[in-house]
Design a protein around this motif. Structure first.
Motif, short mmCIF file in Angstrom:
data_model
loop_
_atom_site.label_atom_id
_atom_site.label_comp_id
_atom_site.label_asym_id
_atom_site.label_seq_id
_atom_site.Cartn_x
_atom_site.Cartn_y
_atom_site.Cartn_z
N LEU A 109 0.84 -1.20 0.00
CA LEU A 109 0.00 0.00 0.00
C LEU A 109 0.87 1.25 0.00
O LEU A 109 1.64 1.49 0.94
CB LEU A 109 -0.90 0.01 1.25
N ASP A 110 0.78 2.05 -1.06
CA ASP A 110 1.47 3.35 -1.06
C ASP A 110 0.94 4.19 0.08
O ASP A 110 -0.28 4.19 0.37
CB ASP A 110 1.22 4.07 -2.39
N THR A 111 1.82 4.95 0.73
CA THR A 111 1.41 5.77 1.87
C THR A 111 2.32 6.97 1.98
O THR A 111 3.54 6.83 2.09
CB THR A 111 1.51 4.98 3.19
N LEU A 112 1.70 8.16 1.98
CA LEU A 112 2.47 9.39 2.15
C LEU A 112 2.04 10.20 3.36
O LEU A 112 2.80 11.06 3.83
CB LEU A 112 2.35 10.27 0.89
N THR A 113 0.84 9.94 3.89
CA THR A 113 0.31 10.75 5.00
C THR A 113 -0.42 9.86 6.01
O THR A 113 -0.79 8.72 5.72
CB THR A 113 -0.68 11.80 4.49
N ASP A 114 -0.66 10.42 7.19
CA ASP A 114 -1.45 9.72 8.19
C ASP A 114 -2.88 9.49 7.70
O ASP A 114 -3.52 8.50 8.07
CB ASP A 114 -1.48 10.51 9.50
N GLU A 115 -3.39 10.43 6.90
CA GLU A 115 -4.75 10.26 6.35
C GLU A 115 -4.84 8.99 5.49
O GLU A 115 -5.86 8.30 5.49
CB GLU A 115 -5.14 11.48 5.52
N HIS A 116 -3.76 8.69 4.77
CA HIS A 116 -3.74 7.45 4.00
C HIS A 116 -3.83 6.24 4.92
O HIS A 116 -4.49 5.24 4.60
CB HIS A 116 -2.44 7.37 3.18
N LEU A 117 -3.16 6.30 6.07
CA LEU A 117 -3.21 5.19 7.02
C LEU A 117 -4.61 5.01 7.60
O LEU A 117 -5.06 3.88 7.82
CB LEU A 117 -2.20 5.43 8.15
N VAL A 118 -5.29 6.10 7.86
CA VAL A 118 -6.68 6.02 8.36
C VAL A 118 -7.57 5.35 7.32
O VAL A 118 -8.37 4.45 7.65
CB VAL A 118 -7.21 7.42 8.71
N SER A 119 -7.44 5.75 6.06
CA SER A 119 -8.24 5.13 4.99
C SER A 119 -7.91 3.65 4.85
O SER A 119 -8.80 2.81 4.67
CB SER A 119 -7.98 5.85 3.66
N GLN A 120 -6.63 3.31 4.92
CA GLN A 120 -6.22 1.91 4.84
C GLN A 120 -6.82 1.09 5.98
O GLN A 120 -7.31 -0.03 5.78
CB GLN A 120 -4.70 1.81 4.88
N GLY A 121 -6.76 1.65 7.19
CA GLY A 121 -7.31 0.94 8.35
C GLY A 121 -8.77 0.59 8.17
O GLY A 121 -9.21 -0.52 8.47
N LYS A 122 -9.54 1.56 7.66
CA LYS A 122 -10.97 1.30 7.40
C LYS A 122 -11.14 0.25 6.32
O LYS A 122 -12.01 -0.62 6.42
CB LYS A 122 -11.66 2.60 6.99
N ALA A 123 -10.31 0.31 5.29
CA ALA A 123 -10.46 -0.60 4.15
C ALA A 123 -10.11 -2.04 4.49
O ALA A 123 -10.64 -2.97 3.87
CB ALA A 123 -9.60 -0.11 2.98
N VAL A 124 -9.22 -2.25 5.45
CA VAL A 124 -8.80 -3.62 5.80
C VAL A 124 -9.50 -4.15 7.04
O VAL A 124 -9.08 -5.15 7.62
CB VAL A 124 -7.26 -3.70 5.99
N LYS A 125 -10.59 -3.52 7.40
CA LYS A 125 -11.31 -3.88 8.63
C LYS A 125 -11.69 -5.36 8.65
O LYS A 125 -11.69 -5.99 9.72
CB LYS A 125 -12.57 -3.02 8.75
N ASP A 126 -12.02 -5.93 7.50
CA ASP A 126 -12.50 -7.31 7.45
C ASP A 126 -11.40 -8.33 7.19
O ASP A 126 -11.68 -9.54 7.12
CB ASP A 126 -13.60 -7.45 6.38
N LEU A 127 -10.16 -7.87 7.01
CA LEU A 127 -9.06 -8.83 6.82
C LEU A 127 -8.70 -9.47 8.16
O LEU A 127 -8.56 -8.79 9.17
CB LEU A 127 -7.83 -8.13 6.24
#
Length: 421
Positions: free
Chosen positions: A199-217
């Motif tokens: 997962l490309d990541t440049l900001t904390d906001e990207h990490l928040v979006s990633q966290g929500k997206a992988v909730k079911d993993l």
């Protein structure tokens, strides 16, 4: 219990525990896989298990990681997080890839994410390449790491060399679109039989979006940064985490000592800064090897003689890359490192008997040695000193510690850590 974290070293464990607490999850850290039943407060949402599996033999890293996973499953955790360093410390053979494969197999899963980024400390990923500040990983100080020199910056290449499947990428342009776009890309890549996705990541906001997206993993993997997003999936309010921080606050610290074993670029800067204002003792490696017990008493006497000064005494095995190469060529990599670890172990055991109850430690391996020597079973997570570095307090004795990864903190970290609480 909701989230179970398996960390591959001690400082990495306190690193992610700090991020979980700061983002609303009450968290406790254990220093090993419990052999006996332990009582965990029902308000604790996450447990972080510290292993020493970053640089050990691959089979040992896999075995211990799977054992940790099984224990966390028994506690009822619904999601699992394999935490490794934000600089992806590893070799072409592991240990990150083999451990991920073993955890996926144990869970009966076939898909996970790779997200080592920690933007606040300058670790970002762009087009699948890992950066440290403004340099590619392979051009940073990590290229000369004494244990795991990092000569490759492509996370896709690194993971495919170590592990058993193919790796895809969700690039910045998709990450920037947010949770739904990330989730759609994850679904597509899984259907195309990718086993891992960087997962490309440049900001904390990207990490928040990633966290929500992988909730079911069932399994997620990364550095401590992804915890920013993961924690927000579980956090209901911050009351529990604030109570946990109070429990982790240093108390009764009558005697303080600083110990530095890391040879990272930042720790070198921190030690040099501290030398200019505070008592600092540089270890003699030959004496650590040839007369550890006698030499240990010499250092203890020095520490005691400098205990009353403004800043606590620092005992340092930190050195620059040139001197480190000389030491390793003279004594051998394994012999010299084991001698330093043994010395720190004997030193800490003796210091505890003399009432030292506050330890500030630089370096993952050194932190592991100190924690084991003190026979600390686990930690409450306290206030943050620097991003990824909290104060922690033992759950089984009156001891407080700050366990710092080599490259974390700024040059004045050792001074900042001694602020009033």
């Amino acid at each position: 219990m909701q989230l179970g974290v398996i960390a591959d070293d001690f400082t990495g464990a306190t690193d992610i525990a700090s991020f979980l607490v700061n983002n609303g999850m009450s968290t406790i850290q254990l220093t090993s896989i419990p052999k006996q039943p332990i009582n965990i407060d029902c308000n604790i949402q996450a447990v972080v298990i510290s292993l020493k599996s970053r640089s050990c033999a691959v089979n040992i890293a896999v075995k211990e990681s799977v054992e940790a996973l099984r224990w966390l499953k028994e506690q009822g955790c619904s999601q699992f997080y394999f935490k490794y360093c934000s600089t992806f410390d590893s070799t072409d053979k592991g240990n990150i890839g083999p451990v991920i494969d073993a955890l996926l197999d144990e869970l009966g899963e076939s898909f996970t994410v790779i997200s080592p980024s920690l933007p606040i400390n300058g670790r970002t990923v762009y087009q699948g390449y890992l950066f440290v500040m403004d340099k590619l990983l392979s051009d940073s100080g990590m290229k000369n790491h004494p244990i795991n020199p990092m000569k490759e910056s492509s996370l896709i290449k690194l993971i495919e060399r170590q592990a058993s499947g193919k790796c895809g990428l969700i690039p910045y342009c998709e990450i920037e679109k947010g949770e739904i776009a990330i989730r759609e890309q994850l679904t597509r890549l899984k259907q195309e039989n990718y086993r891992y996705v960087v997962l490309d990541t440049l900001t904390d906001e990207h990490l928040v979006s990633q966290g929500k997206a992988v909730k079911d993993l069932k399994l997620v993997t990364g550095g401590s940064g992804l915890a920013i997003g993961i924690a927000k999936n579980f956090a209901k309010n911050d009351v529990n985490s604030k109570q946990a921080q109070i429990l982790g606050k240093p108390q009764g610290h009558n005697k303080t000592v600083l110990l530095s074993g890391s040879c990272s670029l930042m720790t070198n800067k921190q030690v040099e800064f501290y030398k200019s204002i505070a008592p600092t003792y540089t270890l003699n490696i030959e004496k650590c090897i040839n007369q550890p017990e006698d030499y240990c008493q010499v250092v203890i006497d020095w520490i005691n003689n400098h205990q009353k000064q403004k800043y606590a005494p620092l005992v340092s095995a930190t050195t620059d890359i040139e001197q480190l190469n000389v030491i390793q060529q003279t004594w051998g990599v394994e012999k010299s490192s084991q001698a330093v670890e043994y010395f720190f172990k004997q030193l800490v055991i003796a210091l505890e008997k003399q009432g030292y109850d506050k330890y500030i430690v630089a370096g993952g391996e050194t932190s592991g040695v100190v924690v084991q020597a003190l026979n600390v079973h686990g930690f409450y997570i306290g206030p943050t000193i620097a991003p990824g570095v909290p104060w922690v307090r033992s759950i089984n004795k009156s001891i407080s510690l700050a366990l710092k990864s080599g490259n974390f903190g700024d040059e004045s970290f050792f001074v900042t850590a001694q602020g009033d609480f």
